[in-house]
Design an enzyme around this catalytic site. Structure first.
Site, short mmCIF file in Angstrom:
data_model
loop_
_atom_site.label_atom_id
_atom_site.label_comp_id
_atom_site.label_asym_id
_atom_site.label_seq_id
_atom_site.Cartn_x
_atom_site.Cartn_y
_atom_site.Cartn_z
N HIS A 179 -0.52 -1.31 1.40
CA HIS A 179 -0.90 -0.57 2.64
C HIS A 179 -0.81 -1.32 3.84
O HIS A 179 -1.17 -2.38 4.11
CB HIS A 179 -2.49 -0.33 2.23
N ASP A 181 -1.07 -1.17 7.82
CA ASP A 181 -1.59 -0.52 8.79
C ASP A 181 -1.05 -0.59 10.04
O ASP A 181 -0.55 -1.64 10.37
CB ASP A 181 -3.10 -1.11 9.29
N ASP A 293 -7.19 4.64 2.66
CA ASP A 293 -7.96 3.73 3.58
C ASP A 293 -8.94 4.63 4.59
O ASP A 293 -9.52 4.02 5.08
CB ASP A 293 -7.18 2.81 4.29
N ASP A 430 -3.34 -4.58 1.02
CA ASP A 430 -2.90 -4.58 2.10
C ASP A 430 -1.63 -5.41 2.61
O ASP A 430 -1.91 -6.51 2.22
CB ASP A 430 -4.22 -4.84 3.21
N HIS A 573 -5.89 5.39 11.06
CA HIS A 573 -7.14 5.43 10.68
C HIS A 573 -7.85 4.04 11.24
O HIS A 573 -9.00 4.02 11.29
CB HIS A 573 -7.52 5.40 9.11
ZN LIG Z 1 -5.83 0.83 6.69
#
Ligand SMILES: [Zn+2]
Length: 1031
Positions: A179, A181, A293, A430, A573
């Site tokens: 994941h 971000d 997420d 993550d 997000h």
């Molecule tokens: Zn995230």
């Protein structure tokens, strides 16, 4: 220099450009003349203005008598309501059409011309399918008592019989994922440099070592950046991995977007940007959505993925009580159907992950203590370990049998929550798989476990690495197998807000966090849409004219692309949600701000070509812009004049108020044919007390009271400022932390129908505080209210006493309303914020929040970077046709007036001043649309697609669902409805549609539909994309 704002009414013809506005001396004379004028001024004065004055008079009296500020908004509401009741609500029809502005004003029809067939959609009752689950019913049913479920804390004990898989083995797909971000604790670029590029580089090496290994990837923002930095050899290796099915691109959006605060314009745009990138560079079409997420899930995203041609999707962050209920009913896998869909055309196959998180401890089965031992990154000696204090063991010949038993037990228990014997287990977290070692640890140890499982038939299990689409393929095969009729999957309708991950930890704060950036996002959206449309039109016109003459198309397209990507990035997000670290927030803000400036440049460049009467006179000089979008338009001397070009970015004829800032109060506004336009000069206030000639102040002091802002301290001093005029009147009240303005426009048109509310909020210097606006009415709305999802659809809500306060807040992307049998009160919003209705007749909206401490969700800091934030709203009161015994329904729609008001609020008219050095070049009005589009059809975008052959554009249209049960008299709307049909030859006036093809939302697939070359046809609520060539 004293700054003054000049607001005037403009009738924007079709999409673009009334050229008007010279500024002269003698404004006062104009106004005097105007009010005395026999042919229009008196009627204006006697009609709406007297109502307006009456309201303000009453307001002042109330203020003076009661010494209660709370009265002012209520009074406006009551006044409006009364005028709706006795039919005084709308403008005095026709009073301006005969006025002195023949080329500006068109009289709106008294009753909105709506085809009666177009009313049937919203009048339909909701019917629940046989195996249907309606989330509003689930909320009624659940007690939200949160008992301890044992090893699966938020669930229950799961048991099984050894022989359950004897006839059909368990099929396990282990899905490796990482994941990433695009900004959270670090900026996008820093994450890329420190983690993401290494993950992707190692992926190429490690997947190539063994063809059984798999990986999925979601964030195209990262993938595209990496792609730019790798050589062709590596690119070819990536393409092979994709072709062999080892690497799957999931969703394929620019980011994994927030689903609460994001508007559907931006959701579509970031998906389109990602998909266009994929088509061009990798040639893949994503099949499955992956959203582990985002903090709650919206059915809008399911609809958009469906329209983009995806077949399946996965969601994770859903309220733990809902998950538990769905697990007990075996409804974790379902067809997600839109509330408003009467059939099954919107059904999207969806997998809801059952446990607390997407990390390894919460994905192999119900017991995190056991699952953590199968996260081989946590082997002893590494940087991460298991908080349950039992570390993983490397798999060896000695322990493999015992470890398989442990893991298989978890797999079997998890499998009991689903209807088929196919099981999906994510393997990641993550920013995982950064180092080569981690790839080896995970893939080698799991391969040993799988080899053992697969070579022992008595275990009745077949386990393998898989992509998410491998899993859905097997699931479909199993569930749709005619021999398995009993396994059919249920249909679920509704949304998954407000999310709680544990106890009473509801994630509703992010609906409001960092509202400054939420507003900035919406401004960028309207700039991007406006620039995209103008650029597409300019490009087509230039190609038609055959001589580009130095039009900066390459540079403009570069700026557009950058803006698309910055807007896309911000839909992440942790971006629009306001959940990133301060320095990351600054990085996003800088990107948004730069793109707004760049898009002004694109609009100015495009408008320059389009409004020039003699195209031969066109020349582009980057250092001397022909049009300017500065804040203040300077008039150099007396009797000088400047032309201002007004761009109407909406698809309907429109009467709206425009605000420009000028450097002198002595100004007059004329049309290009020298007809004067009603205009009002008013002061610009630097602060609450700077004196002005046009306004006066009422000073109140004394008693402490609680205003409808939830400020739990005494307000010691309040400033009230009243501005009256022929175009608008307003009342501004200044408190310690809030400057609150109520404004009424005296215009015939949609703008004249609502009260405009502006709150300038400043809570710097406060601690742990939230500021809310509460609207109080006498509507008997009980515990029901309505909020929109992504500006796309309305979700009915119910305030529940069994839930804590913070659980009763919901995202409000563009509107919220209350209603009873006779009236609806709608608050339209120009930014996403959190809202609730805590008492019957009340609507509260959180304006800003300031937190001094971390909330233990990984951010490691509070929210203390508050800015002075200006939030804008419009308040509408509408009469509803009475319906007796109205049952709560999961269906509700805004009125047409509400839709169009929201459109105007989010897409204001855009003024551009013609450069003083432009000389005497004559300008022309440019109206690309042959006529207004039908009222219910919104042009979401006209987005240029660059290709080597010929530039095309994606024409994205949305047919809105609207409720005819609200009064449609005197709405000021200048459009009609046509059952969702548009003749393509009648779409544009001076351009031709060379070709038009119905395609999927992001242009990846050809689609079959009701549309043809001759006629576009849209179903209610439908969003469709057409690939068009403008010639
Ligand atoms: Zn995230």
């Amino acid at each position: 220099m004293m700054k003054l704002s000049r607001q005037f009414t403009v009738f924007g013809s079709a999409i673009f450009c009334v050229v008007v506005f010279s500024l002269y001396l003698m404004l006062d004379h104009l106004q005097l003349d105007h009010t005395k004028s026999p042919n229009g001024g008196d009627r204006l004065q006697n009609g709406q203005l007297s109502i307006l004055q009456d309201k303000i008079d009453r307001l002042e009296r109330l203020l003076a008598e009661n010494n209660e500020i709370i009265a002012n908004i209520r009074d406006s509401v009551i006044n409006l309501k009364e005028s709706v009741k006795d039919g005084r609500g709308g403008p005095d029809s026709g009073n301006m059409s005969q006025g002195p502005y023949p080329d500006l004003l068109v009289s709106p029809p008294l009753v909105l011309p709506i085809d009666s067939q177009d009313c049937q959609f919203a009048a339909r009752q909701f019917s629940k399918p046989a195996d249907g689950v309606q989330l509003l019913d689930v909320y009624d049913l659940l007690t939200f008592d949160n008992p301890d479920g044992g090893v699966w804390k938020q669930g229950f004990d799961i048991t099984y019989q050894e022989n359950e898989w004897d006839s059909e083995p368990l099929q396990v797909y282990l899905v490796p994922h990482s994941h990433n971000d695009p900004g959270w604790l670090k900026t996008f670029d820093d994450y890329y440099r420190d983690q993401t590029q290494h993950i992707l580089n190692n992926m190429v090496v490690k997947l190539n070592e063994d063809s059984r290994r798999k990986m999925i990837w979601s964030e195209i923002s990262y993938f595209a950046k990496w792609w730019d930095n790798i050589d062709n050899q590596k690119r070819d290796a990536v393409k092979s991995l994709v072709e062999r099915g080892q690497l799957e691109i999931t969703t394929g959006g620019w980011v994994m977007p927030d689903e609460a605060n994001s508007h559907y314009f931006a959701l579509i745009d970031q998906l389109l940007e990602g998909h266009q990138w994929l088509e061009k560079n990798l040639g893949v079409k994503p099949q499955t959505g992956w959203a582990v997420d985002p903090f709650g899930h919206s059915p809008t995203q399911a609809y958009l993925l469906k329209q983009a041609g995806l077949a399946n999707m996965l969601i994770q962050r859903v309220h733990y009580s809902i998950k538990k209920h769905f697990a007990s009913q075996k409804t974790l896998e379902f067809f997600w159907r839109q509330n408003w869909d009467p059939a099954s055309s919107t059904d999207m196959l969806c997998h809801m992950m059952p446990f607390y998180s997407y990390d390894v401890p919460h994905t192999c089965g119900p017991d995190p203590k056991v699952c953590c031992q199968f996260d081989f990154k946590r082997l002893p000696g590494g940087r991460v370990s298991c908080p349950w204090r039992i570390p993983p063991q490397p798999i060896t010949d000695v322990n493999v049998q015992q470890r398989v038993q442990m893991l298989l037990d978890q797999y079997r228990k998890k499998s009991k929550l689903f209807r088929t014997k196919v099981l999906m287990v994510p393997l990641g977290d993550d920013f995982r798989y950064t180092e080569a070692l981690e790839w080896d640890q995970q893939f080698q140890n799991y391969q040993k476990l799988f080899d053992y499982m697969n070579s022992h038939p008595e275990l009745h299990v077949k386990a393998q690495f898989g992509t998410i689409s491998d899993y859905f393929g097997a699931l479909r095969k199993s569930a749709m197998d005619p021999g398995h009729a009993s396994l059919s999957l249920p249909v679920v309708s509704g949304d998954f807000f407000t999310y709680a991950d544990r106890d009473d930890h509801y994630w509703s704060g992010y609906f409001t966090s960092r509202p400054f950036y939420k507003r900035l996002d919406r401004i960028l959206e309207s700039h991007l849409r406006g620039a995209e449309i103008l650029f597409s039109l300019a490009l087509a016109n230039i190609q038609r004219a055959g001589k580009p003459n130095g039009f900066p198309s390459v540079e403009s397209y570069r700026l557009l692309t950058e803006a698309r990507r910055n807007l896309g990035l911000f839909q992440h997000h942790d971006a629009i949600a306001g959940t990133g670290k301060e320095l990351v927030v600054i990085d996003y803000g800088t990107r948004l701000f730069h793109s707004i400036l760049n898009l002004k440049q694109v609009m100015v460049n495009s408008a320059h070509w389009l409004i020039l009467k003699d195209k031969n006179a066109y020349s582009h000089n980057p250092s001397k812009a022909f049009l300017q979008m500065f804040k203040t338009f300077v008039l150099p001397k007396c009797f000088s004049s400047r032309s201002v070009v007004i761009y109407n970015p909406t698809e309907q004829d429109r009467m709206s108020v425009v605000t420009v800032y000028v450097n002198t109060p002595h100004v007059r506004v004329d049309t290009s044919h020298s007809h004067p336009i009603p205009a009002q000069v008013s002061a610009v206030w630097d602060d609450a007390t700077t004196a002005s000639t046009e306004a006066f102040q009422v000073r109140l002091s004394g008693n402490c009271f609680i205003y409808y802002f939830l400020i739990s301290q005494c307000v010691t001093e309040v400033m009230i400022r009243v501005t009256k005029g022929s175009v608008f009147s307003e009342i501004t009240t200044t408190f310690d932390h809030v400057t609150h303005t109520l404004r009424l426009y005296n215009v015939q048109g949609v703008d004249g129908q609502a009260v405009e509310i502006c709150n300038s909020v400043d809570i710097r210097g406060e601690f742990n505080r939230e500021i809310a606006m509460r609207l109080t009415s006498d509507l008997d709305s009980k515990d029901r209210f309505f909020t929109d999802l992504n500006g796309f659809q309305i979700q009915p809500r119910r305030t529940m006493a069994k839930l804590p306060l913070q659980a009763n807040f919901y995202p409000m992307t563009s509107m919220a309303y209350l209603q009873d049998s006779g009236t609806r009160m709608t608050l339209l919003s120009a930014q996403s914020l959190g809202s609730a209705s805590l008492k019957s007749g009340q609507l509260e909206v959180i304006m800003d929040r300031r937190l001094n401490q971390d909330d233990n969700r990984g951010l490691g800091q509070g929210v203390l970077d508050n800015k002075v934030t200006s939030n804008s709203f419009r308040l509408l009161l509408e009469k509803r046709a009475k319906t007796d015994n109205e049952k709560p329904s999961p269906l509700s729609y805004p009125s047409m007036l509400s839709h169009v008001s929201s459109l105007y609020l989010n897409h204001p008219l855009i003024p551009m001043a013609v450069s003083t050095e432009a000389g005497s070049l004559s300008l022309t009005r440019f109206s690309p649309l042959a006529s207004s589009l039908p009222c219910d059809i919104h042009m979401v975008n006209l987005r240029t697609i660059q290709s080597k052959v010929r530039d095309e554009a994606a024409l994205i249209l949305h047919r809105k669902g609207f409720d005819c049960a609200l009064s449609n008299r005197n709405t000021g709307l200048l459009c009609a409805t046509t059952q969702g049909k548009i003749r393509t030859e009648k779409l544009f006036s001076n351009l031709r549609l060379g070709s038009i093809a119905a395609v999927s939302l992001t242009l990846m697939h050809q689609t079959e539909g009701g549309s043809s070359q001759e006629e576009i046809s849209l179903k209610p609520m439908e969003i469709s994309t057409f690939r068009v060539q403008l010639t």
